[in-house]
Structure formats: structure tokens, C-alpha cells
Motif scaffolding. Structure first.
Motif, short mmCIF file in Angstrom:
data_model
loop_
_atom_site.label_atom_id
_atom_site.label_comp_id
_atom_site.label_asym_id
_atom_site.label_seq_id
_atom_site.Cartn_x
_atom_site.Cartn_y
_atom_site.Cartn_z
N VAL A 276 0.97 -1.17 0.15
CA VAL A 276 -0.15 -0.02 -0.02
C VAL A 276 0.91 1.13 0.08
N ARG A 277 1.86 1.27 0.76
CA ARG A 277 2.72 2.35 0.87
C ARG A 277 3.33 2.89 -0.47
N ALA A 278 3.85 1.82 -1.18
CA ALA A 278 4.49 1.77 -2.29
C ALA A 278 3.48 2.25 -3.34
N LEU A 279 2.33 1.92 -3.31
CA LEU A 279 1.32 2.33 -4.47
C LEU A 279 1.20 3.68 -4.09
N VAL A 280 0.89 4.25 -2.99
CA VAL A 280 0.39 5.66 -2.74
C VAL A 280 1.68 6.37 -3.14
N ASN A 281 3.00 6.09 -2.79
CA ASN A 281 4.11 6.93 -3.23
C ASN A 281 4.14 6.92 -4.82
#
Length: 201
Positions: free
Chosen positions: A51-56
Motif C-alpha cells: 500500500v505504501r509503495a502504491l501511494v508513493n
């Protein structure tokens, strides 16, 4: 998206692409605000992205948009947007970047300006269309990952599907998306669009 695709001639969406882009980012942002503290490391439908990588990834695209829509080149911008852009406040990072990206898309002359991507020059309208589509599809990805309602705006789904019909093969040949997923003959428009992007709804 600074550009991994070959340039293709594709049809334009049937609605104001700036408004479509704004609405897609709004929908993604609504999901960002629903992410619970323990969900940032949850895997998403995107290979190798939690999730963090996607938002990033979305923040990265948002930060690039004002620069490229202003006429700067990838080389001029350099690596300033590499790495982690969320820091200790991912929600604020997304909200701020999305606001600035939308403002850039609505700036006078942005859609007519030539945008210099890594694979070549494209009209601003084509670049914003790609950003819109990416934000829309990733809204579903994020919804799946965090377990919230995954229904996308039907008007945006139709607009994206009409445009993507002319861009799908170039995306697939560039390795940006997976193989077209199988869907029932009576599948709804959202399921068909996601299948075209390699997602199994």
C-alpha cells in the motif's frame, strides 16, 4: 508516469479530461484517508507494491505533473522525485501533491503544451489522460488492498475504457500491464476495463 510507453495515437476521452483526472485523484484520495495504521505494508494487486509503495507511486506522478505540464524535461527535473516521498505523513503528502497536479492540469494552455516524456513528446492532453487512467485503475487496486468498496465512478470507467481501447496494446507491449484477464461475456463495464488492465476483479 515519466514514460515507459511508446507514443501511440489514441482517441480522447468523452468528457473533460481535466475534470476526469480531478475526480479520479479525489477517489484515490478518499481511499488514502481510509488506510488504517497497520495497512501500509499490505500487498496490493500491483506486483511488488504494498500500500505504501502504491501511494508513493501516485505521489510521484502527481509531483511530476506540474513540472512536465510546465514544459520541463525529464533531464531538467532529474532525480528529485526518486525514493520515498511520503515521509512521516503519507496522507498529507498525497493530498498536497494531488492538489498541485490538478491545478497544473487546469492551468491555461496545459493541454495544448508539448510534454517531454522519456520516450518522446506528447500533447498535454494525452499525458493527462494517461495520468487519469492510472489514478482510476490504482483506485481499485488500493480499494482491494485495504478492503473498502471497490466500485469506480461509472462515467470515468466508460471514459477510460473508450480511451484504453486504442492504447491497450502499447501498454502491454511495453510491459506496463499483464495479460488480458478472462471475463464472462456478461461482465459489467468495470470488470471488463480491469481485465483489459490485467486485473481479475
Amino acid at each position: 508516469m515519466t514514460g515507459t510507453l511508446r507514443r501511440v495515437n489514441v482517441r480522447r476521452v468523452s468528457i473533460d479530461i481535466r475534470d476526469a483526472y480531478r475526480r479520479a485523484l479525489d477517489a484515490f484520495g478518499q481511499r488514502v484517508h481510509l488506510i488504517r495504521p497497520g495497512q501500509w505494508e499490505v500487498v496490493t494487486p500491483c506486483v511488488d507494491w504494498d500500500v505504501r509503495a502504491l501511494v508513493n507511486h501516485l505521489v510521484n506522478e502527481n509531483l511530476w505533473a506540474p513540472e512536465l505540464l510546465a514544459g520541463r524535461t525529464v533531464g531538467e527535473v532529474g532525480d528529485v522525485f526518486d525514493g520515498d516521498l511520503l515521509h512521516d505523513d503519507p496522507i498529507k503528502a498525497f493530498d498536497t501533491s494531488a492538489h498541485d497536479a490538478v491545478q497544473a492540469a487546469f492551468a491555461e494552455g496545459a493541454l495544448e503544451r508539448t510534454v517531454h516524456l522519456s520516450f518522446g513528446d506528447v500533447p498535454g492532453a494525452e499525458y493527462v489522460t494517461e495520468l487519469f487512467a492510472d489514478a482510476l485503475i490504482h483506485t481499485w487496486d488500493l480499494s482491494q488492498a485495504i478492503g473498502v468498496a471497490d466500485r469506480l465512478d461509472p462515467e470515468l470507467v466508460d471514459a477510460c475504457a473508450n480511451w484504453f481501447a486504442g492504447a491497450e496494446e502499447a501498454y502491454r507491449q511495453s510491459g506496463v500491464i499483464g495479460e488480458h484477464a478472462d471475463v464472462p461475456v456478461d461482465a459489467d463495464p468495470q470488470t471488463r476495463l480491469l481485465a483489459a488492465w490485467g486485473r481479475r476483479a
